[in-house]
Write an enzyme that holds these catalytic residues in place. Sequence first.
Site, PDB file in Angstrom:
ATOM      1  N   ASP A 102      -5.853  27.934  47.640  1.00 54.96           N
ATOM      2  CA  ASP A 102      -5.998  29.388  47.730  1.00 54.96           C
ATOM      3  C   ASP A 102      -7.492  29.714  47.757  1.00 54.96           C
ATOM      4  O   ASP A 102      -8.225  29.146  48.563  1.00 54.96           O
ATOM      5  CB  ASP A 102      -5.251  30.073  46.573  1.00 54.96           C
ATOM      6  CG  ASP A 102      -5.284  31.584  46.640  1.00 54.96           C
ATOM      7  OD1 ASP A 102      -4.524  32.167  47.427  1.00 54.96           O
ATOM      8  OD2 ASP A 102      -6.088  32.186  45.898  1.00 54.96           O
ATOM      9  N   HIS A 302       3.336  29.195  49.097  1.00 49.21           N
ATOM     10  CA  HIS A 302       1.906  29.218  48.827  1.00 49.21           C
ATOM     11  C   HIS A 302       1.479  28.341  47.661  1.00 49.21           C
ATOM     12  O   HIS A 302       0.402  27.748  47.698  1.00 49.21           O
ATOM     13  CB  HIS A 302       1.468  30.661  48.560  1.00 49.21           C
ATOM     14  CG  HIS A 302      -0.008  30.798  48.353  1.00 49.21           C
ATOM     15  ND1 HIS A 302      -0.917  30.484  49.341  1.00 49.21           N
ATOM     16  CD2 HIS A 302      -0.741  31.192  47.267  1.00 49.21           C
ATOM     17  CE1 HIS A 302      -2.143  30.699  48.890  1.00 49.21           C
ATOM     18  NE2 HIS A 302      -2.061  31.118  47.635  1.00 49.21           N
TER      19      HIS A 302
END
Length: 335
Positions: A102, A302
Amino acid sequence: MRTRLIKTDGLVQQVLEGGFENDNAPLVLLIHGFPELAISWRAQVQALGAAGYHAVAPDMRGYGGTDKPEGAAAYSILNLVGDMVDLVRALGKTSCVVVGHDWGAPVAWHCALLRPDVFRAVAGLSVPFQPRRTKGPPTAAMAAITKRAGLGDLYIVRFQAADAHRALEADPATTLRKLFYAYDGATPAARKSTGFMPEGVALLDTIADDATLPPWMGADHFEEYVQAFSSGGFSGPLNWYRALDLNWSQTAFLQDQRITPPALFVVGQDDPVRHYAGGAEAGLKDWALGLTRSVVVPGAGHWIQQERADEVNALLLAFLGGLPAKPSSQAQGLG
């Protein structure tokens, strides 16, 4: 594994580490993103430590048990890379492999871009390297593009507001539960967040109130996050986003520079971040010249190092195992 505090130049960093018993173990730094902590790498710290590496995951600047300087200017990419250079030196090493997820991925990419002498290889999870644009600061461009396309506001633009953290701090448990749910691979596609929201509608209001914890997130693990963000707040983490335009102004000297160390990229097939960062995946090989593999994990979302810990561990260990032998671990040369 153990957790400890390490004093670096101007910052106290809390780290989770494994494999620390062997002074000659090659160092691997694991950089988390938003809204995460060092504990998001627990499975990797354990696996890499068991495989003979010194795996270190810091709570990054503004997060968890690490210092939280005031003001967005303290969170520029140069500060974040500097923190990692300082941490390598504080750990008594001259080089390491850096892995980021991320927001940690752009930090890792820039570590390799700025200091290839220190960061001998790089792996980015979920977010590819995105080169500096030549047409001006990014946040105004993001806002214009999304509005023109009828997509509303991207959360990154909303986070620029000086008080944007307050809505997230009103109920940290609800904030974290909704964000983990909305970006998870197991969440039905129609209920995932796209990162965009209609004008006047808050990010959390675009995520269902009945959002549940992802299958991999146990109650005790979740409580660690809740306690950390209840104590430390969201202002520091959002300052990473608020420094985006500052990053653009400070990195003109990097324009068109390529990443030269060996590189790995891993992304979940169903990661919602691909809606707005995925466009850079195809060109990654042109910017990361040492790219060895670009892996799309089927069905993953994610939070890939937590969702698919075994698969990510295997990919990282294969990547690490294919690197040239590390140089001396003694600390001279970073003084």
